[in-house]
Design a protein around this motif. Structure first.
Motif, PDB file in Angstrom:
ATOM      1  N   SER A  85       0.820  -1.212   0.000  1.00 33.17           N
ATOM      2  CA  SER A  85       0.000   0.000   0.000  1.00 33.17           C
ATOM      3  C   SER A  85       0.857   1.266   0.000  1.00 33.17           C
ATOM      4  O   SER A  85       0.468   2.282  -0.563  1.00 33.17           O
ATOM      5  CB  SER A  85      -0.940   0.010   1.216  1.00 33.17           C
ATOM      6  OG  SER A  85      -1.876  -1.047   1.143  1.00 33.17           O
ATOM      7  N   LYS A  86       2.011   1.200   0.645  1.00 33.29           N
ATOM      8  CA  LYS A  86       2.862   2.382   0.761  1.00 33.29           C
ATOM      9  C   LYS A  86       3.847   2.536  -0.389  1.00 33.29           C
ATOM     10  O   LYS A  86       4.030   3.626  -0.931  1.00 33.29           O
ATOM     11  CB  LYS A  86       3.633   2.342   2.090  1.00 33.29           C
ATOM     12  CG  LYS A  86       2.787   2.668   3.305  1.00 33.29           C
ATOM     13  CD  LYS A  86       3.663   2.778   4.541  1.00 33.29           C
ATOM     14  CE  LYS A  86       2.851   3.231   5.754  1.00 33.29           C
ATOM     15  NZ  LYS A  86       3.706   3.357   6.958  1.00 33.29           N
ATOM     16  N   THR A  87       4.520   1.430  -0.743  1.00 34.35           N
ATOM     17  CA  THR A  87       5.601   1.514  -1.738  1.00 34.35           C
ATOM     18  C   THR A  87       5.277   0.818  -3.046  1.00 34.35           C
ATOM     19  O   THR A  87       6.085   0.846  -3.970  1.00 34.35           O
ATOM     20  CB  THR A  87       6.906   0.928  -1.160  1.00 34.35           C
ATOM     21  OG1 THR A  87       6.701  -0.461  -0.848  1.00 34.35           O
ATOM     22  CG2 THR A  87       7.315   1.663   0.099  1.00 34.35           C
ATOM     23  N   GLY A  88       4.106   0.185  -3.120  1.00 33.09           N
ATOM     24  CA  GLY A  88       3.709  -0.489  -4.337  1.00 33.09           C
ATOM     25  C   GLY A  88       4.225  -1.915  -4.406  1.00 33.09           C
ATOM     26  O   GLY A  88       5.147  -2.302  -3.679  1.00 33.09           O
ATOM     27  N   ASP A  93      -2.731  -2.308 -10.282  1.00 29.92           N
ATOM     28  CA  ASP A  93      -1.283  -2.322 -10.459  1.00 29.92           C
ATOM     29  C   ASP A  93      -0.936  -2.989 -11.793  1.00 29.92           C
ATOM     30  O   ASP A  93      -1.147  -4.182 -11.967  1.00 29.92           O
ATOM     31  CB  ASP A  93      -0.618  -3.076  -9.304  1.00 29.92           C
ATOM     32  CG  ASP A  93       0.884  -2.863  -9.247  1.00 29.92           C
ATOM     33  OD1 ASP A  93       1.529  -2.940 -10.317  1.00 29.92           O
ATOM     34  OD2 ASP A  93       1.415  -2.636  -8.149  1.00 29.92           O
ATOM     35  N   GLN A 121      -5.988   5.220  -2.249  1.00 32.20           N
ATOM     36  CA  GLN A 121      -4.563   5.380  -2.540  1.00 32.20           C
ATOM     37  C   GLN A 121      -3.989   6.637  -1.898  1.00 32.20           C
ATOM     38  O   GLN A 121      -2.881   6.619  -1.357  1.00 32.20           O
ATOM     39  CB  GLN A 121      -4.329   5.394  -4.049  1.00 32.20           C
ATOM     40  CG  GLN A 121      -4.447   4.033  -4.705  1.00 32.20           C
ATOM     41  CD  GLN A 121      -4.164   4.083  -6.188  1.00 32.20           C
ATOM     42  OE1 GLN A 121      -4.612   4.995  -6.882  1.00 32.20           O
ATOM     43  NE2 GLN A 121      -3.436   3.108  -6.697  1.00 32.20           N
ATOM     44  N   VAL A 122      -4.714   7.734  -1.977  1.00 32.87           N
ATOM     45  CA  VAL A 122      -4.244   8.979  -1.368  1.00 32.87           C
ATOM     46  C   VAL A 122      -4.110   8.813   0.144  1.00 32.87           C
ATOM     47  O   VAL A 122      -3.099   9.198   0.747  1.00 32.87           O
ATOM     48  CB  VAL A 122      -5.183  10.153  -1.707  1.00 32.87           C
ATOM     49  CG1 VAL A 122      -4.851  11.361  -0.851  1.00 32.87           C
ATOM     50  CG2 VAL A 122      -5.085  10.504  -3.179  1.00 32.87           C
ATOM     51  N   SER A 165      -1.084   6.578   0.907  1.00 32.03           N
ATOM     52  CA  SER A 165       0.206   7.215   0.635  1.00 32.03           C
ATOM     53  C   SER A 165       0.539   8.284   1.671  1.00 32.03           C
ATOM     54  O   SER A 165       1.709   8.543   1.959  1.00 32.03           O
ATOM     55  CB  SER A 165       0.213   7.830  -0.768  1.00 32.03           C
ATOM     56  OG  SER A 165      -0.701   8.904  -0.859  1.00 32.03           O
ATOM     57  N   ASP A 222      -0.405   8.004   4.770  1.00 26.51           N
ATOM     58  CA  ASP A 222      -0.492   7.320   6.061  1.00 26.51           C
ATOM     59  C   ASP A 222      -1.681   7.834   6.860  1.00 26.51           C
ATOM     60  O   ASP A 222      -1.601   8.059   8.069  1.00 26.51           O
ATOM     61  CB  ASP A 222       0.808   7.500   6.855  1.00 26.51           C
ATOM     62  CG  ASP A 222       0.968   6.450   7.953  1.00 26.51           C
ATOM     63  OD1 ASP A 222       0.332   5.382   7.836  1.00 26.51           O
ATOM     64  OD2 ASP A 222       1.714   6.687   8.915  1.00 26.51           O
TER      65      ASP A 222
END
Length: 219
Positions: free
Chosen positions: A41-44, A130, A182-183, A186, A188
């Motif tokens: 979720s954070k870095t893909g 993705d 996603q926002v 990203s 947190d």
């Protein structure tokens, strides 16, 4: 939506012939999934390595490979869980026999609640768009296809005011939902997902604040 079993063809569940997974093994498996979900979720998906997952879990590489032979197997488990969440939510909304516009609210608000509170479900949603993950697009398309008939019914009944073609609104809502999640991920700020989705629905001409106190507006 696609059946989870179909999506899980490439998922490893230990060697064939082993006895049912013991509680400790289940805990380890979920720890791997939870750690992977946070990282994806954070870095893909592409930006996450096996070493990253093992460090965060934390588990040994041996334990990691006992449950999942490769990173893609973890991702496919998450896609399956997201798919299951959508299927269950849509079925529950339809079963209420509420008007279509109310069902739309129910579905998106319940999915918002789950993506806000469940890291694995949240990661499954994000992974569904993705491009680096084979088969992810089919999961996303199945979600929009499951929502579309309900959205179309809401438009035809006059409950939703839509300037776009009826066949496009479901996709637009799903895309907006993904963007909101996603926002939040990203930044947190996963605790804001439900609020962001409510604001999205209000922008589309549906006011969830006005429906929040109405019986049957939530699943």
């Amino acid at each position: 939506m696609n059946d989870h079993n179909e999506l899980s063809e490439g998922i490893d569940h230990g060697k064939t012939g082993r006895p049912p997974m013991q509680p400790r093994a289940k805990i380890t498996r979920e720890a791997i999934l939870e750690a992977s979900a946070i990282l994806f979720s954070k870095t893909g998906y592409a930006g996450t390595t096996i070493d990253d997952i093992v460090t965060l879990a934390p588990v040994t590489k041996g334990a990691m490979y006992f449950h999942f032979s490769k990173k893609e197997s973890i991702a496919r488990e998450m896609l399956g869980r997201w798919s299951d969440a959508v299927t269950a939510t849509v079925r529950k909304a339809i079963a209420t026999d509420q008007p279509a516009d109310r069902q739309v609210l129910m579905i998106y608000r319940e999915l918002a609640r789950r993506t806000q509170n469940e890291a694995i479900i949240r990661a499954g949603l994000i992974l569904s768009v993705d491009k680096s993950l084979s088969g992810a697009r089919a999961t996303y398309e199945a979600w929009t296809a499951a929502i579309e008939p309900i959205v179309v019914d809401a438009i035809r009944s006059g409950a939703l005011d839509c300037a776009e073609s009826m066949s496009r609104l479901a996709g637009t809502l799903c895309a907006g939902f993904v963007g909101a999640v996603q926002v939040a991920a990203s930044l947190d700020e996963n605790h804001t997902i439900s609020r962001r989705v409510d604001e999205l629905l209000m922008w589309r001409g549906t006011d969830p604040a006005a429906v929040r106190m109405v019986e049957g507006a939530s699943l």
